[in-house]
Design an enzyme around this catalytic site. Structure first.
Site: not given
Length: 883
Positions: A44, A46, A48-49, A156
């Protein structure tokens, strides 16, 4: 023989009778090292996943770099995301299990939803039929209602942040821009997590283990990363000393801290260094604290916006930096012989490096500062300080065999990288860029980032802002607009909203102005419109009927109505807000294309400094008592009409919209001296085409001392703990929300956010209306080529309704209409949706048990293919790991 559980309890209770006592090991706090990396999932704006595994269970681990959040001034948003997820116990919100951290990263361990996100599903389907869209919107509406009842605003909301569970239900995620209101000034506590207001009888689904609860209430330490093993120094140098970590008395090693009743390893992790004391008995800790505390006060390197975050979290091990989950960015440390410490190696003795080898070196104050500095770049530290730095960093020397299994995400290529969406000045470093150019290494920023720190923080005061000639803010920034898309969440850097003005409304009164700021390259008629410096983004309404008040102002900015083109100026130097843009354009011949007819200019710092001294007579006569100040009307109400009526109320007055650049920092001044200028009330500003007023009235504290600057006090100024914020006495209207920045994805931003008005839960209902339109048509209603055009479409409420065979049903169009209402006080909410004909067939009480139109069918439990559609649409190529 091993005693049974009952035997253990009996032996524990019979200690006084002389029976054998069995020692029960104290449980360790949870650590990110307990999780195994499986694969990356997505990225994303802001963070990382990744897909992680602990035991037989899979988790989604969101990794956020502390340095990035510090640079973006968003540390409070990470805290808000953690708090929002920890407080939420709803079947339509992603469950948060752990909140962990290391020296460099914050890890949010959440449940893994294998169905991917709704954005990916929408890319595959193209658009949803009405029944499918209604089911998804209904579940999201319940999630929003739950959040709003608990004081949480998502801010958001978009299909990217809606995940699909194994059963096909929707769960909200990514609370990185959320706002959490607890009606108190402290962080969440254990009672908030264990007994949230909506859970009178908590279900087993939302139960948490003691380790999970402990991790969720721990304080996130957003200090700048220090040398491994030197975390205690930050505690020692803190302005407050914890009771559990008192400063050791006497002549001790700078690293020695006496911690009692902590982890079983505390006695081995924290040791004094007798060799150091013997070799250098004249340099106790007390000799260092005064200087380093002064450096901390100036540079604010080890604190966050909340005083409770001053200390390093108890959940963060002293020498723990999680090599499996993060890549050490300072490769030169390995060459110097320093190693990272983990729980595997905490039992190794500390300070293994002999101090005798350093006796020949001068143990001066600067070397000590280099060793104890909160952050440093070992590649540029002078040789005289390397040995001391290594001493502070070398906590252990063993077992690094698994350190080679580092996470390698450098192959995540983004042609639509987040940094492209940050409208930044060309010379300012993009946060997500790969590195720094050589010319930037010499320019010190007010934020202490690793690439720029090459010396002790106790050097001369670092300049807070770059001079205006260091910014090239015209063509290059506009060129990047043409290739941008608006799907990513980002920080709006230079938001330029064209506000129409009356052609015949000429307010320039050149004769009544004592002195004017005119660029030496420009004539007074072509002087640039200055930016309005205000601590919060605001929309300022001109009052052109009060020209007589300009007699009392010492200087002004002049512009002529003969210049009918929009104007934008980026003025830096000592201004409060570098990058604020003011755009004016005539009513006739107006174009929405920001690339056309924009004249930009900058005031050079040298010219400004020459004009800064103001005589006492000027400062005293800035605004006499009897003169009534021009009122600043809330012209946002004038924008509440449809596009055909927007221009009408704006023809009588000329408006200037000032927006903060997001490369400028909030509370960014590093100066420890008192403010040279307090931000004066807007009552003293005539916001007309000739922006009058003494220039120093809008100056924030700067790094450079200027004895010739006059002090100006705001009437009835309220004392605040933070001297660099706008005093409450000069704020008008509703209380400001957060820091006034515009954060989010352009297509889903509500008008009140763009107009810098106080906002509430209604912004989420606006975004829900955008999502409903997108579900039914496949594209957001305000989508356009550039973010600038998207913003204009939002303010005009320019919705391209489908026609012909693609026409939406009357109920669907009506539902979108009531959600996309410009006036947030009249915007629909949960109550209105429940009674709307489109949702008449929805069983609101049993939504989580209804059959969903799409149920994921993954190949296996580690399948992440349902996230690929969104990644491909955003040109994200997620690589594997290099083990």
């Amino acid at each position: 023989m091993e005693p049974t559980m009952g035997g253990e309890m009996e032996s524990g209770g019979g200690a006084a009778t002389g029976e054998c006592v069995n020692r029960i090991p104290v449980p360790r706090p949870p650590s990110i090292e307990e999780f195994t990396i499986v694969k990356p999932i997505s990225r994303g704006a802001f963070g990382k996943v990744y897909l992680g595994q602990k035991g037989n269970r899979l988790y989604a681990v969101k990794v956020v770099k502390k340095a990035d959040m510090i640079n973006k001034n968003m540390t409070h948003q990470v805290q808000a995301e953690r708090d929002a997820l920890a407080l939420s116990k709803s079947p339509f919100i992603v469950h948060l299990y752990y909140s962990l951290q290391s020296a460099n990263n914050v890890y949010l361990v959440m449940e893994y939803l294998i169905g991917g996100d709704v954005k990916s599903l929408l890319h595959i389907y193209g658009y949803f039929d009405e029944e499918m869209a209604v089911k998804y919107i209904s579940e999201v509406a319940l999630a929003l209602d739950y959040l709003h009842r608990h004081g949480i605003i998502h801010r958001d909301l978009k299909p990217d942040n809606m995940l699909i569970s194994n059963e096909g239900h929707i769960k909200l995620t990514d609370f990185g821009l959320s706002k959490v209101t607890l009606n108190r000034d402290i962080d969440i506590n254990m009672m908030d997590i264990l007994t949230t207001p909506s859970m009178a009888k908590p279900r087993q689904d939302y139960s948490r283990t003691p380790g999970q609860v402990l991790s969720l209430i721990s304080s996130l330490g957003f200090h700048t990363p220090v040398a491994e093993g030197n975390h205690d120094t930050a505690n020692v140098l803190s302005t407050q000393v914890s009771e559990t970590s008192p400063l050791s008395q006497g002549l001790t090693c700078p690293m020695s801290v006496d911690q009692k009743d902590t982890t079983p390893y505390s006695s081995k992790l924290l040791k004094s260094c007798p060799e150091m004391v013997a070799s250098h008995p004249r340099m106790p800790v007390k000799c260092l604290t005064s200087h380093l505390l002064q450096s901390r006060k100036r540079l604010a390197t080890s604190s966050t916006s909340s005083p409770s975050h001053t200390f390093i979290s108890s959940m963060e091990s002293e020498c723990h930096s999680s090599p499996r989950w993060e890549k050490d960015c300072q490769e030169s440390d390995d060459a110097a012989g320093s190693t990272m410490m983990s729980w595997n190696t905490v039992e190794k003795p500390l300070c293994t490096k002999s101090v005798d080898a350093m006796e020949t070196k001068s143990f001066n104050e600067r070397d000590l500062e280099l060793a104890l500095s909160p952050i440093h770049n070992s590649s540029v530290v002078p040789a005289t300080g390397n040995s001391y730095v290594n001493l502070a960093k070398k906590c252990s020397s063993g077992e690094v065999s698994w350190e080679a299994r580092e996470l390698d995400v450098n192959n995540i290529n983004m042609t639509a990288d987040t940094s492209q969406y940050c409208f930044h000045e060309s010379n300012q470093r993009a946060v997500d860029s790969g590195g720094m150019t050589e010319e930037h290494l010499g320019k010190r920023s007010c934020k202490r980032i690793f690439e720029l720190v090459d010396s002790s923080p106790r050097q001369g005061i670092i300049p807070n802002k770059k001079s205006c000639f260091e910014y090239e803010c015209s063509n290059e920034m506009r060129d990047c607009y043409a290739t941008q898309r608006t799907g990513f969440a980002f920080e709006v850097q230079d938001l330029k909203l064209l506000v129409y003005r009356d052609q015949q409304n000429d307010c320039v009164n050149k004769e009544n102005v004592g002195s004017s700021f005119t660029d030496k390259h420009q004539t007074p008629e072509k002087s640039p419109v200055p930016m309005i410096e205000k601590n919060l983004m605001c929309e300022l309404d001109d009052d052109c009927d009060k020209n007589s008040k300009k007699d009392y102002l010492s200087s002004s900015f002049l512009c002529s109505d003969g210049d009918r083109t929009p104007k934008s100026i980026h003025m830096d130097s000592d201004s409060s807000f570098p990058g604020i843009s003011i755009m004016e354009s005539p009513l006739g011949g107006q174009s929405l294309d920001p690339d056309k007819n924009i004249k930009e200019s900058s005031l050079e710092e040298s010219n400004i400094e020459d004009l800064l001294p103001v005589s006492p007579s000027c400062q005293e006569s800035t605004l006499p008592k009897g003169v009534e100040c021009p009122t600043i009307q809330d012209s946002n109400q004038k924008m509440l009409a449809p596009s055909s009526e927007v221009l009408k109320p704006l023809t009588s007055k000329r408006n200037a919209v000032a927006f903060r650049s997001f490369n400028s920092h909030i509370n960014a001044s590093n100066s420890s001296e008192p403010s040279k200028m307090s931000i004066t009330s807007l009552d003293m500003m005539d916001v007309s085409c000739a922006y009058s007023g003494s220039y120093p009235t809008a100056i924030t504290p700067t790094q450079r001392e200027r004895s010739d600057m006059p002090y100006q006090q705001t009437p009835n100024q309220v004392k605040s703990e933070t001297p660099y914020r706008t005093p409450k006495s000069v704020r008008r209207g509703a209380a400001p929300v957060d820091d006034g920045r515009i954060l989010g994805t352009p297509d889903y931003l509500a008008p009140e956010l763009l107009l810098a008005r106080a906002h509430g839960p209604a912004v989420d209902w606006w975004a829900l209306g955008v999502c409903l339109f997108e579900f039914l048509t496949g594209i957001p209603p305000f989508n356009d080529e550039t973010p600038q055009q998207v913003f204009q479409n939002i303010l005009k409420r320019d919705i391209p309704w489908p026609e012909g065979e693609e026409k939406l049903s009357d109920n669907a169009q009506s539902a979108v209409d009531i959600l996309l209402t410009i006036d947030d006080t009249k915007r629909a909410g949960m109550k209105e949706l429940k009674h709307h004909p489109l949702f008449s067939g929805v069983d609101w009480e049993n939504l989580q048990h209804q059959k969903m139109p799409f149920i994921p069918q993954p190949d296996d439990e580690t399948d992440t293919s349902y996230f690929e559609a969104r990644n491909n649409a955003q040109h994200l190529t997620v690589s594997g790991f290099s083990l």
